[in-house]
Write an enzyme that holds these catalytic residues in place. Sequence first.
Site, PDB file in Angstrom:
ATOM      1  CG  ASP A 157       2.037   9.226  -3.627  1.00 51.42           C
ATOM      2  OD1 ASP A 157       1.489   8.950  -2.539  1.00 51.42           O
ATOM      3  OD2 ASP A 157       1.902   8.534  -4.660  1.00 51.42           O
ATOM      4  CG  HIS A 217      -0.001   5.394  -5.107  1.00 54.79           C
ATOM      5  ND1 HIS A 217      -0.182   6.746  -4.901  1.00 54.79           N
ATOM      6  CD2 HIS A 217      -1.242   4.856  -5.203  1.00 54.79           C
ATOM      7  CE1 HIS A 217      -1.482   7.007  -4.863  1.00 54.79           C
ATOM      8  NE2 HIS A 217      -2.134   5.886  -5.047  1.00 54.79           N
TER       9      HIS A 217
END
Length: 561
Positions: A200, A373
Site C-alpha cells: 500500500d 494508512h
Amino acid sequence: MPTKSKKAKNIRIAAIGGLGEIGKNMYCVEYDDKIVVIDCGIKFPEDDLLGIDYVISDYQYVIKNRDKIQGLVITHGHEDHIGGIPFLLRQLSGINIYAGPLALALIRSKLEENGLTRDCNLIEIDEDSDLDFGEISVTFFRTTHSIPDTLGVAVHTPVGVVVQTGDYKFDLTPVDGQPAPNLQRMAKLGDEGVLLLMSDSTNAEVPTFTKSERFVGKSIRNIMESIKGRIIFASFASNISRIKQASDVAIENGRKIAVFGRSMEAAIKNGVELGYLDYPKGTLVDPKDVNNIPPEEMMILCTGSQGEPMAALSRIANGTHKQISIVPGDTVIFSSSPIPGNTMSVNHVINGLEEAGAEVIHGKVNNVHTSGHGGQEEQKLMLRLIKPKFFMPIHGEYRMLKIHTELAQLCDVPKENCFIMENGDVLELNQEEAKVVDHFPASDVFVDGNGIGDIGNAVIHERQLLSEDGLVAACATVKMKTGQILSGPDILSRGFIYMRESGELINQAQKQVYHAIKMCFRSSGRVTESMINDAIVDTLQDYLYEKTERKPIIIPMIISV
C-alpha cells in the site's frame, strides 16, 4: 504448502485496478493455470466526471481467464476493495469469495440488495486460514487499518511467495477489542523468503508514523466531554473503531444515541452482531424520538462525512431532513478527512451547517481523525519485515508509487528489482529475474445509474462542455425537394446565454442558420439532413465563438417535408 520445483513456471502479476489511482483495487496472482484474485473495488468519481456514480475496473482480463480463477480473496471491507463485487458477479458468477467476518457481512448486504446472493459462494476466513488450491496456497497475516478484520495476503507458489499487504498501518495500541498487527507472522514470511512484495502506497508522502486510533479517541473524548448541547457525529460507517470510541464517550456521559443513514445503521447492526460494538439496553433510541430528548443528553451518529448529497448530514445542512434541524448549541464533529474528489462537497456541507448555526469541528488540527494508512516509517518497517527480492508499489497515484519505490531502495531492494506499473501491465517473475511482459486493456468503466460502461469519454466530454458553455439548438422545417424553409430557423439556448437580454445575438444567429441552409441547396445537387446539420453546426460554432469566445454544444433540429 507448495514446494519449489526445478520445472516451476513463472509467476504472473496483473493489476486490473489500483495503480496510478486511489481506489479500484484489484490484482491477480497467476501461476500455471491458476489465478488468485485479490480485492475488487470501486473508485469514487472526481468532480470532472459529471453525473457518474462510480468508476469500476474493466473485468475482461478476469472474464477471459475465468476457468483459471481459484477464488476472490478480500483484504478488508472498504468500498475501494469490495465495492466492485456486484458488478463483477453480473459478468462472472459462481466464484468463491473469501473474506473476514465484517467484510463478509458487508458483501452479503451488497449482494442481497442486488439479488446476487446465489451468484457466488461466501466463505469466512481469518488470519489462521490456509487456502489450498493445489500448486498455489494462500495464507494470511493480521494488519491494522480503519476497519476491523484487515488481512495481508501471502500467495505461495513453487516459484516463491507473493505478499500483498492490503491497506495497513502499524497501530500498536488499537482500540479495545481490536488485535494489534501480527509482526511475528510478517517477520516469519520474510525469514522464509518472499519473492515479491506488493504494498500500500497511499501515505507514501507522509514522512512519519501514522497516529494511533487510540490517540484520536483521546481527542474525541476531550472534545465531547466539553460540549453542552447536542452532538452530531459524522464518520465513515465502516470505521467501527471510531464509532465505538464516540459511542463509549456518549454512554459514559449519559447520552442517548440515534443512528441516521442506511450504511451507518448497517454498520451498527454488523458491529453489534460481530461483537465489535456494545450498547447497554436503552442507549439506542428511535430516530423519531430525537427531538423529545434534551439536547445535552443526545448524540446523533450519521453518514455524510464525505458531503454525499443524499446522506443524512447533507440533508441536515440544507434543511431538507424530515426529523433533524440544526438548533443553536448543536456541535457537528467531522471525524474523517475528504477522500480525493470530495473536498468541495465536504466544504459545502460545512458551510451549510455553520450558516444554520452549528459549531463544526473538523480536520487534523482538532485531532478528530487519523489515517488508516501507514506513513513512510511504517512502509519502511513493512519492507524490513518482509525483505522481498522484488518490489511493486500498489494503491496510489504515480507520485506515491514513485516515493514508495525510493523507500524500498533505501531498504536494500535494488533499483532494478522495483517496478512502477500501470493498470493492465503484466509482471512476470521467477527467482532470477522479473520483467513487464504484456499489457491488456484496463481502462475505467463508468457507472451512471443502471448504466454500466455505456458512458464513454466522448459523453463525459460533452457533459463537461454542457457544464461550461451550455447548448444551443437550431430548429427549422425544410422542404427537401425545393430547399424552401417553411418555418424558422428558431434558436433555443440552455446554459449559454439569457435569451431575453441577447436579442441581437439571437437574430444574427438565426440569419446565419438561414444562410447556411440555403448555401447547402445552392452548392449541392442532392442535399441530405446530415449535410444540413453539419453546415449549421460549423456555421453557428464559428459565429458564436467569434461573438462570445464560448463553444456551446450545437444541436440542429431539422424537420424535413
